[in-house]
Design a protein around this motif. Structure first.
Motif, PDB file in Angstrom:
ATOM      1  N   GLU A 127       1.266   1.647  -9.170  1.00 34.84           N
ATOM      2  CA  GLU A 127       0.394   1.748 -10.340  1.00 34.84           C
ATOM      3  C   GLU A 127      -0.594   0.577 -10.352  1.00 34.84           C
ATOM      4  O   GLU A 127      -1.783   0.748 -10.586  1.00 34.84           O
ATOM      5  CB  GLU A 127       1.232   1.762 -11.618  1.00 34.84           C
ATOM      6  N   LYS A 128      -0.082  -0.611 -10.059  1.00 32.27           N
ATOM      7  CA  LYS A 128      -0.954  -1.798 -10.038  1.00 32.27           C
ATOM      8  C   LYS A 128      -2.036  -1.669  -8.973  1.00 32.27           C
ATOM      9  O   LYS A 128      -3.116  -2.232  -9.108  1.00 32.27           O
ATOM     10  CB  LYS A 128      -0.116  -3.053  -9.780  1.00 32.27           C
ATOM     11  N   LYS A 129      -1.733  -0.951  -7.924  1.00 28.63           N
ATOM     12  CA  LYS A 129      -2.734  -0.760  -6.870  1.00 28.63           C
ATOM     13  C   LYS A 129      -3.715   0.369  -7.217  1.00 28.63           C
ATOM     14  O   LYS A 129      -4.653   0.631  -6.468  1.00 28.63           O
ATOM     15  CB  LYS A 129      -2.040  -0.410  -5.548  1.00 28.63           C
ATOM     16  N   GLY A 130      -3.420   1.083  -8.304  1.00 26.88           N
ATOM     17  CA  GLY A 130      -4.332   2.162  -8.736  1.00 26.88           C
ATOM     18  C   GLY A 130      -4.231   3.418  -7.890  1.00 26.88           C
ATOM     19  O   GLY A 130      -5.168   4.212  -7.833  1.00 26.88           O
TER      20      GLY A 130
END
Ligand code: AP5
Ligand code: MG
Length: 187
Positions: free
Chosen positions: A156-159
């Motif tokens: 998620e943090k990496k999109g």
């Protein structure tokens, strides 16, 4: 295009990744299948892996990574792949990203399938694979919660994470997946 299917046991990773790989004309890599084949052939790796799999536990990272990275480097995977059951731990995810980066490949698309817990048990009881007994499934779910769930945050943090409702018929779920992948890859 390199796509990862994440999700608990019985979420439909295998069902959907075979279809998706066919649709995209890329290869399908299932670590579960590769490991089960090694067990059937009684290779050294298979014999070692079987001890973990029979108990619903994850096989050590180094064993699985060696299998997958070797296959990913083969020409049949040049166009891309759908990864089913890998990565499943943070170290596996980090090493996969390193490999993709070293090869100059685009980032992954990660699809997380979610299905209510009772439905997972029902699906697997119906299938009846060797590791589908209720107790072993409960352990596989525990392993998922403890070791694989953290990947959701990581991606998620990496999109690159997309959530997919895995409830419904296989066709309905597949339509959702195709729509997401098309949106992600629109020029
Ligand atoms: P693996 O084979 O990957 O098993 P799993 O992740 O526990 O999940 P399943 O394959 O059981 O479920 P699935 O999500 O693929 O669902 P499926 O489409 O089959 O791994 C097995 C073992 O190998 C692990 O426990 C571990 O020991 C080891 N291992 C593997 N990868 C590893 C890794 N990276 N690191 C360490 N260890 C690793 O569907 C399930 C059933 O439901 C089927 O009968 C299907 O027909 C049915 N179904 C599917 N979709 C639907 C739907 N929409 N509606 C109704 N039924 C459906
Ligand atoms: Mg599977």
């Amino acid at each position: 295009m390199r796509i990862v299917l994440l999700g608990p046991p019985g979420a439909g990773k295998g069902t959907q990744s075979v279809r998706l790989a066919h649709r995209l004309q890329v290869c399908h890599l299932s670590t579960g299948e590769m490991l089960r084949q090694a067990c059937d052939e009684k290779t050294a790796l298979g014999l070692q892996a079987a001890q973990f799999m029979q108990q619903g536990q994850l096989v050590p990272d180094a064993m699985v990574e060696a299998l997958v990275l070797e296959r990913l480097a083969e020409p049949e995977c040049n166009k891309g792949c759908v990864l089913d059951g890998f990565p499943r731990t943070l170290p596996q995810a980090i090493n996969l990203d390193k490999w993709l980066n070293d090869q100059g490949h685009n980032p992954l698309i990660v699809l997380e399938l979610s299905v209510p817990k009772e439905e997972l048990f029902e699906r697997l009881a119906k299938r009846g694979r060797e590791d589908d007994g209720r107790e072993i499934v409960a352990e596989r779910l525990e392993q998922y919660k403890e070791k694989t769930r953290p990947l959701t945050d990581y991606y998620e943090k990496k999109g690159v994470l997309e959530l997919v409702d895995g409830h419904g018929t296989p066709d309905e779920v597949f339509d959702r997946i195709v729509r997401i992948v098309e949106n992600r890859t629109k020029p």
